[in-house]
Design a protein around this motif. Structure first.
Motif, PDB file in Angstrom:
ATOM      1  N   VAL A 190       0.835  -1.211   0.000  1.00  0.00           N
ATOM      2  CA  VAL A 190       0.000   0.000   0.000  1.00  0.00           C
ATOM      3  C   VAL A 190       0.867   1.257   0.000  1.00  0.00           C
ATOM      4  O   VAL A 190       0.597   2.224  -0.715  1.00  0.00           O
ATOM      5  N   VAL A 191       1.923   1.248   0.788  1.00  0.00           N
ATOM      6  CA  VAL A 191       2.839   2.396   0.852  1.00  0.00           C
ATOM      7  C   VAL A 191       3.496   2.625  -0.503  1.00  0.00           C
ATOM      8  O   VAL A 191       3.630   3.769  -0.976  1.00  0.00           O
ATOM      9  N   MET A 195       8.283   6.797   0.142  1.00  0.00           N
ATOM     10  CA  MET A 195       6.955   7.307  -0.191  1.00  0.00           C
ATOM     11  C   MET A 195       6.888   8.821  -0.014  1.00  0.00           C
ATOM     12  O   MET A 195       6.424   9.554  -0.899  1.00  0.00           O
ATOM     13  N   TYR A 196       7.362   9.309   1.128  1.00  0.00           N
ATOM     14  CA  TYR A 196       7.294  10.742   1.394  1.00  0.00           C
ATOM     15  C   TYR A 196       8.155  11.537   0.407  1.00  0.00           C
ATOM     16  O   TYR A 196       7.771  12.628  -0.028  1.00  0.00           O
ATOM     17  N   SER A 197       9.308  10.996   0.053  1.00  0.00           N
ATOM     18  CA  SER A 197      10.164  11.721  -0.892  1.00  0.00           C
ATOM     19  C   SER A 197       9.508  11.807  -2.266  1.00  0.00           C
ATOM     20  O   SER A 197       9.597  12.829  -2.949  1.00  0.00           O
ATOM     21  N   LEU A 241       0.170  13.418  -1.265  1.00  0.00           N
ATOM     22  CA  LEU A 241       0.662  13.534   0.119  1.00  0.00           C
ATOM     23  C   LEU A 241      -0.458  13.308   1.129  1.00  0.00           C
ATOM     24  O   LEU A 241      -0.228  12.697   2.186  1.00  0.00           O
ATOM     25  N   ARG A 242      -1.669  13.765   0.843  1.00  0.00           N
ATOM     26  CA  ARG A 242      -2.780  13.609   1.784  1.00  0.00           C
ATOM     27  C   ARG A 242      -3.061  12.137   2.055  1.00  0.00           C
ATOM     28  O   ARG A 242      -3.195  11.714   3.209  1.00  0.00           O
ATOM     29  N   ILE A 243      -3.139  11.329   0.986  1.00  0.00           N
ATOM     30  CA  ILE A 243      -3.393   9.892   1.145  1.00  0.00           C
ATOM     31  C   ILE A 243      -2.203   9.219   1.825  1.00  0.00           C
ATOM     32  O   ILE A 243      -2.369   8.328   2.659  1.00  0.00           O
ATOM     33  N   ALA A 244      -0.994   9.678   1.482  1.00  0.00           N
ATOM     34  CA  ALA A 244       0.213   9.106   2.082  1.00  0.00           C
ATOM     35  C   ALA A 244       0.204   9.281   3.596  1.00  0.00           C
ATOM     36  O   ALA A 244       0.512   8.349   4.360  1.00  0.00           O
ATOM     37  N   LYS A 245      -0.170  10.463   4.051  1.00  0.00           N
ATOM     38  CA  LYS A 245      -0.216  10.721   5.497  1.00  0.00           C
ATOM     39  C   LYS A 245      -1.302   9.890   6.172  1.00  0.00           C
ATOM     40  O   LYS A 245      -1.123   9.422   7.307  1.00  0.00           O
TER      41      LYS A 245
END
Length: 787
Positions: free
Chosen positions: A208-209, A246-248, A218-222
């Motif tokens: 998923v990540v 993922m964040y990068s 970014l919203r879904i990632a958080k």
């Protein structure tokens, strides 16, 4: 069989299995008892000898369904998928009862290739007929098979029909969607899984990540990260590394750094992920510092780490540091044959201008790594070194290195001014049948940029499955070669058939509307652009240019004012719009606003403001802005000089124009001298044309307008010898005057008329009407004269 199990467990290598095989042969158990035979088949396969497994199987006189299943499973282990499927067909042909143990292995074999999807569907049918379709293992295998072969609709049907959906089933469906690029669907299924009360494990969360990283939201990632934290999964090293990446990829490097700092145990993968994240964000110096800290901490880097660091050095141009990393890899013997690091080393030395070193790396790699060849060819093309790129391609062919689709696409891109070689590569593509969409799009682009739109159309027509990139390539090809009507018609076809469009599609058709001045069509396209929500800075800038060229300056101003973050291109386009409408005051005011906003004018902005001065005949203003260029660190190029000299020449200041040419820091080209000659024609200064005759005779150009201008001047003065010389120069250079044409727009349709053209289906009716109009005019003139 129980007496032989300890013997099978003690087999640690192929030799011990062979010895046990000999013992079983002596005792005769391999002719009568299927159990030791089955175990021996499995043991040989486990030791990496599938051929021996097959020989044992063939030696048994009456293999049952279970034995078939074991051999099929063994072949799947050894990636002999076709052999596994052949064994299944053989089992079916014997018309014996097939054990449900066979089906999962056969389905895994079918999942290995999309070519086997048809077989997989037949296996599914037999599973249903056998009444074992409710078996959890078989259902999960069906899910995998359909998912891995790209048939997600059937995978979801199997999933929907499952009475009990456990974690494995949900995770399999999520992974299948991700593998097929359906990230949004995968995340939707994951949400349904959580809502259904199924708790995901760390492996599922890693998938998923990775999906969130591909989506870049970014919203879904958080949100996903919050779910991981609540479930206490954030202690898992692999999962933390995935979160970091993922964040990068979502553009939040700060969160990547925070996760990295909180990690208690950092392994080489963690450090590599952080270095790659810095590279992705453009912080190459930070990437190098992280590598230094990693070494000081005693952590041993792997090949991926070194590849990332070499990429950092190449992108920043730190050749000394790059060579140090290269030396580190050599001393540790981490990549003795340069199988992994050669692409990064080639790129490092090429980006630093050490092309000989790049080619040295290639010679060391020899034929083993086509990626390295592709890297250097691509770099040469990117840097505009197209001859060097084609020479490398020729070396590949000479060494009998088989080019892949990336090689072909890059080499075709280098053939813009070498169409003959491009056609040869096209022929190679046809003969070897290695073409894919990337190669086909490159051929369309190559032929279009070479002016061979008909050949680009031939390639386009032969493509059965066209993506938006393919449509855009053809659309841009039409627009760039003056085939604006064809570009607009192609866009209409795309719109009417609800085909996928993006910003590039609209950009190309807006430019086509600009070329022929089709205001109504341009407005219609603008409306569709807003409806699709695709307008961005590039399309807005193109709209400014389109409205200005179509005479609607008010709409151009409206679009410009609506742009919140104006780029240098936006300001430049608006200045140019005012200039072409003779609004020199507005052009100067816009220039001043741009400077006051902190935007530094570049050479294009100065070109447009000089052009605006030329359109309005504002000589003093033109002199001011021409001299102002140096204050902003912009050196005038040939186009600036040509525009400035055109301004001086049209105003009659021919001596100043001539003096400026002589003081140029480089030799004047045809456009510069042409501006002066045109001024001489306007002011009937044939004496000056004769005075600069020696300067004009040294000019060699492919600009037909220059030769036409001079030949017309000589013809007007009756100097037929010079006229013939100009025309002869055009013929010897194989230059032809591009015929002019007119366009008219009726009911949102644009019609083009050119000398000798009869492409319009109402041509006869139009000429009949013009004839009647001419006769009517003559009659009115006759009546006025006689009255």
């Amino acid at each position: 069989m129980t007496q032989y199990m300890p013997l099978f467990r003690s087999c640690s290598n192929l030799r011990s299995v062979t010895q046990l095989h000999a013992h079983l042969l002596v005792t005769g158990r391999l002719r009568s008892d299927p159990l030791p035979v089955t175990k021996l088949i499995e043991s040989y396969a486990f030791m990496g000898s599938p051929d021996s497994s097959r020989l044992v199987f063939e030696a048994f006189p009456y293999p049952d369904s279970f034995m078939y299943g074991v051999l099929i499973k063994c072949n799947v282990w050894s990636h002999l998928l076709d052999t596994a499927i052949d064994l299944y067909h053989r089992l079916v042909s014997e018309k014996t009862q097939i054990s449900k143990f066979v089906f999962p292995s056969v389905l895994r074999a079918c999942a290995g290739s999309r070519d086997h999807l048809g077989v997989g569907k037949k296996v599914h049918g037999r599973i249903i007929k056998s009444g074992v379709d409710d078996d959890a293992v078989i259902e999960t295998s069906l899910l995998c098979m359909y998912g891995q072969t790209g048939n997600l609709s059937d995978a979801e049907k199997v999933f929907d029909g499952m009475p009990v959906r456990d974690l494995v089933a949900w995770s399999t469906l999520v992974s299948s969607c991700l593998e097929n690029g359906e990230v949004v669907e995968a995340l939707r299924i994951f949400k349904c899984m959580v809502d259904d009360g199924v708790e995901p494990d760390a492996v599922t969360m890693i998938s998923v990540v990775e999906g969130c990283a591909e989506l870049g939201c970014l919203r879904i990632a958080k949100s996903v990260h919050g779910h991981i934290t609540r479930r206490m999964f954030d202690f898992d090293e692999t999962l933390c590394n995935s979160l970091l990446t993922m964040y990068s990829k979502c553009g939040d490097l700060f969160s990547s750094e925070r996760i990295f700092e909180k990690m208690v145990k950092k392994n080489a993968v963690s450090w590599t992920a952080m270095i790659s994240s810095y590279n992705r964000g453009g912080f190459f110096e930070k990437a190098l510092r992280s590598f230094s800290v990693m070494l000081k901490s005693g952590m041993e880097p792997n090949l991926v780490t070194l590849y990332s660091v070499l990429s950092s050095c190449g992108l920043v141009g730190l050749i000394r540091e790059g060579k140090s990393v290269h030396g580190f890899a050599v001393r540790r013997e981490m990549d003795p044959k340069y199988e992994s690091l050669s692409p990064a080393l080639v790129e490092l030395y090429a980006e630093s201008g050490r092309l000989s070193d790049s080619e040295t790396v290639l010679r060391v790699v020899a034929d083993g790594n086509i990626v390295s060849w592709n890297s250097l060819i691509s770099l040469y093309v990117h840097k505009g070194m197209k001859i060097e790129a084609l020479c490398l391609f020729r070396q590949m062919v000479t060494r009998r290195i088989i080019p892949d689709t990336f090689t072909l696409a890059s080499s075709i891109s280098a053939c813009e001014n070498a169409v003959r070689l491009g056609k040869q590569i096209h022929g190679h593509v046809i003969r070897t049948d290695v073409s894919d969409e990337f190669v086909q799009n490159s051929m369309i682009d190559m032929y279009s940029k070479s002016g061979l739109v008909d050949l680009a159309c031939v390639v386009f027509d032969q493509i059965k499955h066209r993506s938006v990139v393919t449509w855009n390539s053809m659309l841009c090809g039409f627009a760039q070669n003056g085939n604006s009507l064809e570009a607009i018609n192609l866009f209409d076809y795309m719109y009417c058939n609800s085909l996928e469009m993006n910003e590039v599609t609209f950009l190309a058709v807006i430019q086509a509307c600009s070329s022929i001045g089709s205001l109504e069509k341009g407005k219609w396209v603008h409306h569709k652009l807003i409806l699709c929500g695709l307008n961005d800075l590039y399309t807005d800038t193109a709209l400014i240019d389109m409205y200005a060229k179509c005479g609607d300056l008010n709409s151009a101003e409206t679009v410009f004012k609506a742009i919140s973050s104006k780029s240098i291109v936006s300001w430049s386009s608006m200045i140019n719009a005012y200039g072409m409408h003779g609004r020199i005051g507005s052009a100067i005011s816009t220039f001043n606003q741009m400077v006051e906003s902190g935007m530094k004018p570049n050479e294009v902005v100065f070109m447009n403001i000089l052009s605006a001065c030329g359109h309005s005949g504002s000589v003093e203003e033109g002199k001011f802005y021409f001299n102002l260029m140096k204050s902003f660190g912009v050196l005038p190029n040939s186009e600036h000089f040509a525009c400035f000299i055109d301004l001086l020449s049209r105003s009659g200041d021919l001596k100043e124009a001539y003096r400026t040419i002589k003081e140029m820091p480089f030799l004047a080209d045809a456009s510069v001298w042409g501006s002066l000659v045109n001024g001489c024609r306007i002011h009937q200064r044939m004496d000056m044309v004769k005075a600069i005759k020696e300067d004009l005779s040294d000019i060699v150009t492919d600009d037909t307008g220059y030769y036409t201008l001079l030949s017309n001047i000589y013809a007007e003065e009756g100097e037929w010898e010079e006229f013939r010389r100009m025309r002869s120069a055009m013929k010897s250079s194989s230059l032809k005057k591009v015929p002019g044409y007119s366009v008219i727009e009726i009911d949102q349709k644009v019609f083009r008329f050119g000398a000798g053209e009869e492409s319009c289906f109402e041509t006869e009716e139009i000429y009949r009407f013009l004839g009647n109009l001419q006769n009517l005019t003559l009659e009115v003139d006759y009546l006025q004269i006689n009255v």
